[in-house]
Design an enzyme around this catalytic site. Structure first.
Site, PDB file in Angstrom:
ATOM      1  N   ARG A  16       0.803  -1.220   0.000  1.00 32.19           N
ATOM      2  CA  ARG A  16       0.000   0.000   0.000  1.00 32.19           C
ATOM      3  C   ARG A  16       0.844   1.283   0.000  1.00 32.19           C
ATOM      4  O   ARG A  16       0.326   2.370  -0.213  1.00 32.19           O
ATOM      5  CB  ARG A  16      -0.956  -0.011   1.207  1.00 32.19           C
ATOM      6  CG  ARG A  16      -2.159  -0.910   0.996  1.00 32.19           C
ATOM      7  CD  ARG A  16      -2.841  -1.247   2.322  1.00 32.19           C
ATOM      8  NE  ARG A  16      -2.036  -2.162   3.131  1.00 32.19           N
ATOM      9  CZ  ARG A  16      -2.374  -2.572   4.352  1.00 32.19           C
ATOM     10  NH1 ARG A  16      -3.486  -2.146   4.909  1.00 32.19           N
ATOM     11  NH2 ARG A  16      -1.604  -3.414   5.013  1.00 32.19           N
ATOM     12  N   TYR A 366      32.030  35.843  -2.192  1.00 28.95           N
ATOM     13  CA  TYR A 366      32.236  34.399  -2.304  1.00 28.95           C
ATOM     14  C   TYR A 366      33.617  34.039  -1.766  1.00 28.95           C
ATOM     15  O   TYR A 366      34.639  34.524  -2.270  1.00 28.95           O
ATOM     16  CB  TYR A 366      32.114  33.914  -3.758  1.00 28.95           C
ATOM     17  CG  TYR A 366      32.533  32.456  -3.884  1.00 28.95           C
ATOM     18  CD1 TYR A 366      31.857  31.469  -3.155  1.00 28.95           C
ATOM     19  CD2 TYR A 366      33.601  32.061  -4.683  1.00 28.95           C
ATOM     20  CE1 TYR A 366      32.252  30.140  -3.221  1.00 28.95           C
ATOM     21  CE2 TYR A 366      33.998  30.731  -4.762  1.00 28.95           C
ATOM     22  CZ  TYR A 366      33.313  29.769  -4.034  1.00 28.95           C
ATOM     23  OH  TYR A 366      33.697  28.465  -4.086  1.00 28.95           O
TER      24      TYR A 366
HETATM   25  C1  UD1 Z   1      -0.943  -7.905  12.254  1.00 26.79           C
HETATM   26  C2  UD1 Z   1      -1.683  -8.837  13.247  1.00 26.79           C
HETATM   27  C3  UD1 Z   1      -2.914  -8.116  13.788  1.00 26.79           C
HETATM   28  C4  UD1 Z   1      -2.482  -6.811  14.439  1.00 26.79           C
HETATM   29  C5  UD1 Z   1      -1.669  -5.955  13.478  1.00 26.79           C
HETATM   30  C6  UD1 Z   1      -1.079  -4.783  14.235  1.00 26.79           C
HETATM   31  C7  UD1 Z   1      -1.301 -11.135  12.472  1.00 26.79           C
HETATM   32  C8  UD1 Z   1      -1.877 -12.298  11.803  1.00 26.79           C
HETATM   33  N1  UD1 Z   1      -2.069 -10.053  12.578  1.00 26.79           N
HETATM   34  O1  UD1 Z   1      -1.858  -7.670  11.178  1.00 26.79           O
HETATM   35  O2  UD1 Z   1      -3.572  -8.951  14.725  1.00 26.79           O
HETATM   36  O3  UD1 Z   1      -3.635  -6.120  14.875  1.00 26.79           O
HETATM   37  O4  UD1 Z   1      -0.567  -6.710  12.930  1.00 26.79           O
HETATM   38  O5  UD1 Z   1      -0.497  -3.862  13.361  1.00 26.79           O
HETATM   39  O6  UD1 Z   1      -0.185 -11.196  12.939  1.00 26.79           O
HETATM   40  N2  UD1 Z   1       5.417  -9.584   7.944  1.00 26.79           N
HETATM   41  C9  UD1 Z   1       6.495 -10.374   7.643  1.00 26.79           C
HETATM   42  N3  UD1 Z   1       6.288 -11.534   6.974  1.00 26.79           N
HETATM   43  C10 UD1 Z   1       5.054 -11.965   6.613  1.00 26.79           C
HETATM   44  C11 UD1 Z   1       3.953 -11.134   6.937  1.00 26.79           C
HETATM   45  C12 UD1 Z   1       4.174  -9.968   7.612  1.00 26.79           C
HETATM   46  O7  UD1 Z   1       7.631 -10.026   7.955  1.00 26.79           O
HETATM   47  O8  UD1 Z   1       4.949 -13.019   6.023  1.00 26.79           O
HETATM   48  C13 UD1 Z   1       5.662  -8.342   8.677  1.00 26.79           C
HETATM   49  C14 UD1 Z   1       5.257  -7.117   7.913  1.00 26.79           C
HETATM   50  O9  UD1 Z   1       6.340  -6.603   7.169  1.00 26.79           O
HETATM   51  C15 UD1 Z   1       4.832  -6.154   9.027  1.00 26.79           C
HETATM   52  C16 UD1 Z   1       4.352  -7.096  10.121  1.00 26.79           C
HETATM   53  O10 UD1 Z   1       4.861  -8.366   9.830  1.00 26.79           O
HETATM   54  O11 UD1 Z   1       5.947  -5.442   9.524  1.00 26.79           O
HETATM   55  C17 UD1 Z   1       2.826  -7.149  10.215  1.00 26.79           C
HETATM   56  O12 UD1 Z   1       2.317  -7.675   9.022  1.00 26.79           O
HETATM   57  P1  UD1 Z   1       0.993  -7.100   8.377  1.00 26.79           P
HETATM   58  O13 UD1 Z   1       0.715  -7.850   7.139  1.00 26.79           O
HETATM   59  O14 UD1 Z   1       1.052  -5.633   8.302  1.00 26.79           O
HETATM   60  O15 UD1 Z   1      -0.059  -7.579   9.487  1.00 26.79           O
HETATM   61  P2  UD1 Z   1      -1.461  -6.966   9.771  1.00 26.79           P
HETATM   62  O16 UD1 Z   1      -2.428  -7.451   8.761  1.00 26.79           O
HETATM   63  O17 UD1 Z   1      -1.350  -5.512   9.967  1.00 26.79           O
END
Ligand code: UD1
Ligand code: CA
Length: 456
Positions: A16, A366
């Protein structure tokens, strides 16, 4: 390894953001989001850190180098899968893993420290930091049992209408005991709406196994704000800016107009200094006490002493000592040192030069690649001619020299101490001490010429 390790998730794509740059490298308050998280974890007491990298791994690794171990998550299969990739880096580790996300730049180290202490004191197997949000949309919801204990987390996409109404959300910050964390992570399945391995499932599994799971509500919901879009990035920037300015004001700095003042977290400013509007202070800028900076200044990596008054100035990678006045419309360029009590007037540029104590550069001048002594007066429009088209050369002006207006000093050249230089000179040869140097065509007056011309 100490008993607390920070595990920072930074492998996600950040779709995003619509950016070529990995999300966690976007800056807030002049510092990469991931760096904010690393610094907060250090402040919380986590000397050892593992950063999970994946998307843009090379760039992220470069930023992290020397600060943390990294673990590669080649494919982003979910937050649970991400944390599982640290198994090797944390093999043999017994203690607490503090799980953080790389996209939460507003984290506060002190709050994290309190959270860790609460986790330790409760002797829970895992504790999640929660927050109450008026609009919880998008976050995982905290599910508590009849005793009010946390028994699980349900993601927005998997939640029932009743669960969606819960306003207590998962911040994505946890303390989880190791090696238990890895044992449970290995049992997680991607059985959910997104087909991902959810880290959040750990809590449900621990609870079902009869382990103690804690939930600590943070009062500072700004702190846990996750950045997913450029709009959210701008909100974080404004929260960060307010925090930085508040801190400076609390420490005794006057900020005339916070709405038009931009100061990076790294900048230091002494007591009773006043910052006027439309001022940007960046990088390793340090300003002493009792200074007046602005309006309209931009300083990048500027070291400034006390009691300086600087307005309408762009200065970068240079040093300004004490009691200097400068402006308006000044450009101070890299490797410049301006000594005590110097006065720099309007439209002056100084580059790679030393300017001695009490010297005056009042207007339209300068100074490049020069060593200007103390007590020197450079008249209006003096130019050091430092570049011959191939090489730069130095100009030296000794103490107390008086250089007349509109003089060109053609480098390499030395004007020794206590000399005078006639106005309008082009000085190509050294001028010895106590001499007058003049290098200009002799004036001649032709009597009656003008009258003849008019009558032609
Ligand atoms: C996650 C939580 C949600 C919480 C929210 C808070 C889960 C399933 N959900 O959701 O409960 O309210 O964070 O902000 O954990 N990332 C990885 N590898 C992956 C997926 C994600 O490194 O395979 C990292 C992303 O870069 C990010 C973080 O994990 O920094 C969170 O991932 P994101 O996809 O943003 O999770 P949310 O859907 O926001
Ligand atoms: Ca997120």
């Amino acid at each position: 390894m100490s008993s607390l390790v920070a595990v920072i998730l930074a492998a996600g794509k950040g779709t995003r953001m619509r950016s070529k740059l990995p999300k966690v490298l976007h800056k807030v308050g002049g510092k990469a989001m991931l760096q904010h998280v690393i610094d907060a974890s250090t402040a919380a007491g986590a000397d050892d850190k593992v950063v999970i990298i994946g998307h843009g791994a090379e760039l992220v690794e470069e930023m992290v180098a020397g600060q943390a171990k990294t673990a590669l998550q080649a494919e982003q299969l979910g937050t649970g899968h991400a944390v599982l990739q640290t198994k090797e880096a944390l093999s043999g580790f017994t203690g607490t893993a503090m799980i953080l996300c790389g996209d939460t730049p507003l984290l506060d180290g002190e709050e994290l420290k309190k959270f860790y202490e609460a986790h330790k004191a409760s002797s829970a197997s895992a504790t999640v930091m929660t927050a109450i949000m008026d609009n919880p949309t998008g976050y995982g919801r905290i599910i508590r049992d009849n005793n009010g204990d946390v028994c699980g987390i349900v993601e927005q996409k998997d939640a029932t209408e009743e669960q969606k109404a819960v306003k207590e959300i998962n911040t994505g910050i946890y303390c989880i005991e190791c090696p238990l964390m890895f044992e449970v992570l290995e049992t997680i399945t991607p059985n959910n709406a997104q087909g991902e391995y959810y880290l959040t499932d750990i809590l449900d599994k621990l609870y079902s196994a009869g382990k103690k799971v804690g939930g600590v509500v943070t009062a500072d919901s700004d702190m846990v704000m996750g950045i997913n879009s450029r709009k959210q990035l701008s909100v974080a920037e404004s929260v960060m800016r307010t925090r930085i300015l508040d801190k400076l004001m609390d420490s005794g700095v006057t900020i005339m107009d916070p709405a038009s003042t931009f100061i990076e977290a790294s900048v230091k400013i002494g007591q009773d200094t006043i910052i006027y509007p439309y001022t940007w202070l960046e990088g390793n800028t340090e300003i002493g006490e009792d200074c007046e900076v602005g309006p309209n200044c931009r300083f990048t990596n500027v070291k400034m002493g006390n009691a300086c008054k600087i307005q309408f100035t762009y200065a970068h990678d240079c040093e300004v000592k004490n009691n200097v006045t400068a402006g308006p419309y000044i450009h101070l360029r890299p490797d410049t040192v301006i000594s005590d009590n110097v006065k720099i007037g309007n439209f002056v540029e100084v580059k790679n030069s030393n300017v001695g104590v009490g010297t005056k550069l009042p207007h339209l001048t300068y100074i490049g690649d020069s060593d200007i002594g103390s007590g020197v007066n450079m008249g209006c429009g003096c130019i050091t001619v430092n570049y011959d088209g191939k090489k730069k050369h130095r100009t030296v002006v000794g103490d107390n020299a008086f250089v007349g207006c509109n003089t060109n000093l053609v480098a390499p050249v030395t004007v020794e101490a206590n000399t005078y230089i006639g106005a309008g000179s082009t000085i190509t040869k050294d001028v010895p001490e106590n001499a007058l140097g003049i290098g200009r065509a002799k004036q001649k007056n032709i009597e009656g010429w003008a009258e003849n011309y008019r009558n032609k």
